[in-house]
Design a protein around this motif. Structure first.
Motif: not given
Lengths: 367, 449
Positions: A55-60, A95-103, A129-137, B397-401
């Protein structure tokens, strides 16, 4: 060698340092700390081998790989599938990068999601729902028709509403790892891929009901509970029974409204993951209080809507903000005592007889 | 014309057959390697040659080989990546179709170096006729003792098996290829563990491109030092370039990475210029996923130096003012081509080929295609261009592959260099349906013919 293996790895996540065993993922290390610094996880599931990373939401951001090699990692990494190294420095909410990517990822997950929360049974306990409440537009930038699928009944107990699916693959792993032969999987590819059984075959296996528990959204719902109630009106109660099925743990949460048990689920921890799997009989067929031995109210996180109306058994969320800010306290921009004319610090309200009244202050002023 | 190493014998009559190939000096490298060298010596030789992976990423091959784990009692595998599906790239097809034995020869030597007794060739599903050519070549090699048990009395066993893909671009990604080879759905794996440690069936595996493996043959034959002398700097040896688009002579060319881009496009030995005396507008130098470059940045770098057809020079200036060597799919656009339409074509391709495993790529590629379609058909808005930029930024950069990156880069480069053309499409919804934007300020530095 044995002693070396016992050596704990020191990892710093958002300024908080913790020692964990080698082989722990960044996500699990963060969960040990708890609080706001835990990355959200939509596809990772501790009990399912091989899950996560999708899902890539846990990117750090890894600001320093380890003590031996302190170079930062070039890309954001999936914290659920990256193991900690000794001396690793991780940035999540700092990290701004992480928050931006997660959004961005939340936006991607939502573009094809119907957002039919008002009629969805998952609402209230939905991770998306929780995730979009926190990070969604606040609004969507997607101006095209969303992908739509027909609803399928997978046997008498489970309904699949593919339109809501975010393709986390958890249910596929459940079927792979809990049942003898997997009868459903992913058909097609890309954004039109779907979770499906082979020619709409129904799923019948003693443990297949667990796909409902692992689904982070409302794509797989309990047909015995559909449209019966909203989860925040029900009261969760821990209970157990002697189950004949040797693989079933028999420990469940009963969801009551009034005297009636509306549904039965496996017990979930604070990350929304089940403690142990339960069989279909416990889940779908035992809906009388007399079937169960009641243990007591389930602890509910205070931030959850299910906690509304609960006065006991509410878990206080863990506060980590001071540690993240490195001991500094958040600065108050405005001190209400200094600028308010009503709330005068000089006046001791406890000395007033009876409840304070606005006239008390007026008199004071006139003097 | 530069020196030819791979395609030297391509024009020989009947080179596809074993007898002719052997007569022309084939399989000498196998004799040399298996009789006189240890596997480590072969790896060192490849390291010294400076050979870089020809599949797109340009990772040093010798280094990749040295990463392979060698646990006791666990077999290792070499897998040849013949799943060449990048739009604009067709060099491996040419190599396999006309010189099948060259690939087999390279495979045997490489398998020897890596200790792979079972080697696989994962071939693109659409290359059905090449599968037959290669299977025949493998049978011929086996009949003549180059494959099987105890090759040339060296005690080394090797078998090569062909595996045909089912037509998915994603299976060219090495971990997806391994999944597909195992008989599963072709979804890329999450790295680490890397294939060199846990690859096919959890065994150490090296995946190399067809051209890389074929290049092992001249390296062993002529020696690493001799090979490293060809080319410039870290771009050693020769590279196959498959040229297509608006050029007089499309086809596969072998270059020694010292010629300039200008010579490659206009030289009579190579592409032979642009038909109809038209002017150069843009070019994708390394296959569809690398950034497109406008003519003014293509022939000369931002520093004003002549751009050379090699790894370093093509990527000079980073993505802002450069591109990549990639897999060598050289696509040329003349002044009549529409960049918006071209970007839409690529976005549609990546949308279609996304495996759907991770969310940014699955949802983002489709979104980009839809927005580009609107712009191309005159329904776009100015905000769409910024939105496209934002979407590609959040995929990259945010993807698996690397498929996510491959989908994001062409869109990013098109907006970066041709933003005025996108804006013209938005401003002139009717006109953009009738004719193209033309050249504007990114015209080439050369005088029109």
């Amino acid at each position: 060698m044995a002693e070396e293996q016992k050596k704990l790895f020191k990892v710093t996540i958002d300024n908080i340092t913790i020692e964990v065993e080698p082989g722990t993922s960044i996500l699990n290390a963060a969960r040990k700390i708890g609080g706001d610094i835990v990355p959200p996880a939509m596809c990772y599931y501790t009990r399912l081998k091989g899950s996560g990373g999708k899902c890539r939401t846990c990117l750090v951001e890894v600001a320093a790989g380890s003590t031996a090699d302190p170079r930062p990692m070039p890309k954001l990494v999936a914290s659920c599938r990256t193991n900690v190294m000794d001396g690793m420095v991780v940035k999540n909410i700092t990290s701004d990068k992480v928050i931006d990517a997660r959004n961005g990822i939340v936006e991607f997950l939502l573009i094809n999601h119907p957002l039919d929360c008002p009629i969805c049974d998952q609402a209230g306990e939905c991770h998306l729902q929780d995730l979009s409440y926190e990070h969604g537009l606040e609004g969507t930038r997607y101006e095209f028709p969303r992908r739509i699928f027909e609803k399928h009944d997978l046997g008498p107990y489970i309904q699949l509403h593919m339109t809501r699916c975010i393709l986390c693959f958890r249910c596929v792993y459940v079927a792979d790892q809990l049942t003898e032969k997997r009868e459903h999987g992913i058909l097609d590819r890309g954004d039109h891929s779907e979770i499906a059984t082979y020619i709409k075959k129904s799923l019948d296996h003693d443990f297949i009901g667990n796909v409902i528990d692992v689904c982070p959204v409302g794509a797989l719902t309990d047909r015995t509970f559909r449209f019966k109630n909203r989860v925040w009106f029900t009261k969760p109660v821990d209970a157990h029974r002697e189950c004949n099925n040797p693989k079933c743990c028999g420990k469940v949460t009963l969801w009551y409204r009034g005297e009636e048990v509306f549904r039965v689920t496996a017990r979930k921890d604070q990350w929304g993951e089940v403690d142990d799997w339960i069989c279909n009989e416990c889940r779908f067929e035992k809906k009388l209080t007399s079937d169960w031995v009641i243990e007591g109210p389930t602890m509910v996180n205070r931030h959850s809507v299910i906690a509304q109306g609960h006065y006991v058994g509410v878990e206080k969320p863990q506060e980590v903000l001071y540690d993240v800010l490195d001991g500094r306290k958040p600065r108050l921009f405005m001190d209400i005592h200094k600028i308010s004319e009503v709330n005068e610090p000089g006046r001791d309200l406890s000395k007033i007889e009876g409840p304070a009244h606005s006239t008390d202050f007026v008199e004071h002023k006139n003097k | 014309m530069g020196r030819k190493l791979l395609l030297e014998k391509a024009a020989v009559e009947g080179i596809r057959s074993y007898e002719v190939y052997r007569r022309e000096g084939g399989y000498l490298s196998v004799e040399k390697a298996l009789k006189n060298m240890t596997p480590d010596q072969v790896t060192d030789e490849v390291k010294k040659s400076g050979l870089r992976g020809r599949g797109g990423a340009g990772f040093p091959t010798g280094l990749k080989w040295s990463f392979i784990a060698k646990p006791e009692g666990i077999p290792r595998h070499l897998v040849c990546n013949a799943d060449e599906s990048e739009p604009g790239t067709f060099k491996d097809r040419y190599l396999m179709e006309f010189l099948p034995h060259l690939l087999i020869e390279g495979l045997i030597v490489s398998s020897y170096a890596l200790g792979s007794n079972t080697t696989y060739v994962y071939i693109r599903g659409e290359y059905a006729w090449i599968l037959e050519i290669l299977e025949q070549a493998i049978a011929e090699a086996k009949n003549n003792g180059w494959l099987g048990k105890n090759i040339l009395g060296s005690g080394f066993d090797c078998e090569i098996y062909m595996h045909r893909g089912a037509g998915a671009y994603i299976c060219g990604e090495e971990t997806a290829l391994i999944e597909s080879l195992e008989g599963k759905r072709g979804n890329p794996r999450i790295k680490p563990p890397f294939p060199a440690v846990k690859g096919a069936w959890d065994r150490p595996t090296v995946v190399n491109n067809v051209e890389t493996l074929a290049a092992i043959v001249p390296i062993i034959n002529m020696g690493a030092e001799e090979y490293a002398k060809i080319g410039v700097g870290k771009s050693t040896g020769t590279k196959l370039i498959s040229a297509c688009g608006n050029i007089n002579k499309p086809g596969v060319y072998e270059i020694d990475m010292t010629i300039s881009v200008e010579e490659f496009i206009y030289g009579e030995e190579y592409c032979g210029g642009i038909p109809g005396g038209k002017r150069l507008k843009a070019c994708i130098p390394g296959g569809s996923s690398v950034p497109i470059l406008p003519a003014n940045l293509l022939l000369k770098t931002a520093k004003g130096e002549t751009r050379i057809m090699n790894y370093e020079s093509l990527s000079d200036g980073g993505f802002a003012k450069g591109s990549m060597m990639g897999s060598g799919g050289f696509i040329v656009f003349d002044e009549d081509q529409c960049v918006v339409r071209h970007t839409l074509t690529l976005a549609r391709f990546y949308h279609h080929e996304s495996c759907g495993q991770c969310s940014p790529c699955r949802e983002g590629t489709g979104w980009m295609e839809k927005i580009l379609k609107n712009i191309e058909y005159g329904k776009g808005k100015h905000s769409d261009i910024d939105l496209l930029w934002d979407i590609q930024r959040k995929i990259e950069g945010n993807t698996i592959c690397p498929l996510g990156d491959a989908a994001a880069w062409p869109v990013a480069a098109a907006i970066r260099h041709f933003r005025d053309e996108f804006e013209w499409h938005v401003n002139n919804p009717v006109e953009c349906q009738q004719h193209n934007y033309g050249l504007a300020h990114y015209a080439d530095a050369l005088e029109p013919a």
